[in-house]
Write a protein that holds these residues in place. Sequence first.
Motif, short mmCIF file in Angstrom:
data_model
loop_
_atom_site.label_atom_id
_atom_site.label_comp_id
_atom_site.label_asym_id
_atom_site.label_seq_id
_atom_site.Cartn_x
_atom_site.Cartn_y
_atom_site.Cartn_z
N LEU A 44 25.52 44.76 48.07
CA LEU A 44 26.90 44.84 47.59
C LEU A 44 27.72 43.67 48.11
CD1 LEU A 44 29.12 48.01 47.44
CD2 LEU A 44 29.99 45.95 48.51
N TYR A 45 27.60 43.40 49.41
CA TYR A 45 28.36 42.30 50.00
C TYR A 45 27.92 40.96 49.43
CZ TYR A 45 30.65 45.32 53.42
OH TYR A 45 31.43 46.28 54.02
N ASN A 46 26.62 40.79 49.24
CA ASN A 46 26.10 39.53 48.69
C ASN A 46 26.60 39.29 47.27
OD1 ASN A 46 24.69 38.83 51.00
ND2 ASN A 46 22.79 39.81 50.32
N ALA A 47 26.68 40.36 46.49
CA ALA A 47 27.05 40.23 45.08
C ALA A 47 28.55 40.15 44.86
CB ALA A 47 26.47 41.40 44.27
N TYR A 48 29.32 40.92 45.65
CA TYR A 48 30.74 41.06 45.35
C TYR A 48 31.68 40.73 46.51
CZ TYR A 48 28.61 43.54 41.49
OH TYR A 48 27.83 43.85 40.41
N GLY A 49 31.15 40.51 47.67
CA GLY A 49 31.97 40.12 48.80
C GLY A 49 32.49 41.28 49.62
N ASP A 50 33.19 42.21 48.96
CA ASP A 50 33.75 43.37 49.66
C ASP A 50 34.15 44.43 48.64
OD1 ASP A 50 36.00 42.26 48.47
OD2 ASP A 50 36.92 41.60 50.35
N LYS A 51 34.78 45.49 49.12
CA LYS A 51 35.18 46.59 48.23
C LYS A 51 36.12 46.09 47.14
CE LYS A 51 38.33 49.82 49.36
NZ LYS A 51 38.94 51.05 49.92
N ARG A 52 37.04 45.22 47.51
CA ARG A 52 38.00 44.69 46.54
C ARG A 52 37.28 43.92 45.43
NH1 ARG A 52 41.55 40.57 45.45
NH2 ARG A 52 43.75 41.07 45.24
N GLY A 53 36.25 43.16 45.82
CA GLY A 53 35.48 42.42 44.84
C GLY A 53 34.75 43.34 43.88
N VAL A 54 34.22 44.45 44.41
CA VAL A 54 33.56 45.44 43.55
C VAL A 54 34.59 46.04 42.58
CG1 VAL A 54 32.28 47.60 43.45
CG2 VAL A 54 31.86 46.02 45.33
N PHE A 55 35.77 46.33 43.11
CA PHE A 55 36.81 46.94 42.27
C PHE A 55 37.19 46.01 41.12
CE2 PHE A 55 41.30 47.85 41.27
CZ PHE A 55 41.18 49.18 40.90
N GLU A 56 37.40 44.74 41.41
CA GLU A 56 37.76 43.79 40.35
C GLU A 56 36.67 43.70 39.30
OE1 GLU A 56 39.76 40.07 40.80
OE2 GLU A 56 40.14 40.45 42.93
N ALA A 57 35.40 43.65 39.75
CA ALA A 57 34.28 43.55 38.82
C ALA A 57 34.15 44.83 37.99
CB ALA A 57 32.98 43.27 39.58
N ALA A 58 34.32 45.98 38.63
CA ALA A 58 34.22 47.26 37.93
C ALA A 58 35.35 47.42 36.92
CB ALA A 58 34.22 48.41 38.93
N LEU A 59 36.54 46.99 37.32
CA LEU A 59 37.70 47.09 36.43
C LEU A 59 37.52 46.20 35.21
CD1 LEU A 59 40.28 48.80 36.75
CD2 LEU A 59 41.44 46.74 37.56
N TYR A 60 37.02 44.98 35.43
CA TYR A 60 36.76 44.08 34.32
C TYR A 60 35.72 44.68 33.37
CZ TYR A 60 35.24 40.18 31.48
OH TYR A 60 34.91 39.39 30.41
N HIS A 61 34.64 45.22 33.95
CA HIS A 61 33.59 45.83 33.12
C HIS A 61 34.16 46.98 32.30
CE1 HIS A 61 29.51 47.07 32.01
NE2 HIS A 61 29.91 48.30 32.24
N TYR A 62 34.96 47.82 32.94
CA TYR A 62 35.58 48.96 32.26
C TYR A 62 36.49 48.47 31.13
CZ TYR A 62 38.84 52.87 31.59
OH TYR A 62 39.62 53.86 31.04
N TRP A 63 37.29 47.46 31.42
CA TRP A 63 38.22 46.93 30.43
C TRP A 63 37.47 46.29 29.26
CZ3 TRP A 63 42.87 46.88 28.46
CH2 TRP A 63 43.25 45.82 27.65
N ASN A 64 36.50 45.47 29.56
CA ASN A 64 35.79 44.72 28.53
C ASN A 64 35.02 45.64 27.59
OD1 ASN A 64 35.34 42.00 27.61
ND2 ASN A 64 33.21 42.24 28.21
N ALA A 65 34.39 46.67 28.17
CA ALA A 65 33.60 47.60 27.37
C ALA A 65 34.46 48.69 26.75
CB ALA A 65 32.51 48.23 28.23
N GLY A 66 35.69 48.83 27.25
CA GLY A 66 36.56 49.90 26.78
C GLY A 66 37.65 49.42 25.84
N ALA A 67 38.86 49.23 26.36
CA ALA A 67 40.02 48.92 25.51
C ALA A 67 39.83 47.63 24.72
CB ALA A 67 41.28 48.83 26.37
N ARG A 68 39.29 46.59 25.37
CA ARG A 68 39.11 45.32 24.65
C ARG A 68 38.14 45.49 23.48
NH1 ARG A 68 37.54 40.58 28.42
NH2 ARG A 68 39.79 40.26 28.66
N ALA A 69 37.07 46.23 23.70
CA ALA A 69 36.09 46.46 22.63
C ALA A 69 36.69 47.33 21.53
CB ALA A 69 34.84 47.12 23.21
#
Length: 202
Positions: A44-69
């Motif tokens: 997790l740390y290697n891929a995203y840095g920290d919890k905040r990094g995971v949150f940003e990545a998860a939020l982007y994934h949710y947005w891109n696959a959800g409302a944007r799509a």
Amino acid sequence: MSRPRAFDEDKALEAAAACFWAKGFAATSVRDLAAAMSITGASLYNAYGDKRGVFEAALYHYWNAGARARMAAIEAKTSGLSAIEAFFAAGIERAAADCERKGCLIVNSALDVAPHDPGLANVIAGYLMEIKSFFVWHIETAIERGECPKSIDPQTHAANLLAVHMGLRALSRCYSERAFLEAAVAPALAALRNQPHKEEVA
């Protein structure tokens, strides 16, 4: 070049989004995320840095696959006022079907996370401005077609529609009756046609 992930990132980010959705950003720990994503803390740390990094990545994934799509799917079929109506119809459908009353992760984050983190507030605001841009574009199209009066200001009405959308998604967490949600949206849609909502007609 960055290393390829040693895990299925789409599935991992979906799991992370579900974890943040259930617990909220503040109450979610790195241990919670690693368990949900089926990866080690080190990965997790290697891929995203920290919890905040995971949150940003998860939020982007949710947005891109959800409302944007969903907006792209609407625009592939229609435009103008019917696109705006389709957007709200889909939102009401999701809200009415949300048995757990989880709401929208973007809207939830705007309420719970953004006030405490200016950086994340900017990220979330960027996603919300995409929705506003969607409204602006289709109001302008509707005006060109004569579906809306020329006196309608696209920016002003798009801002109002965004506020209605956010209110709708927040409201649905405690009261998701379809007729109520439809009534909440109706005046904003009627205003685009410069028609009084039926309850306002003497």
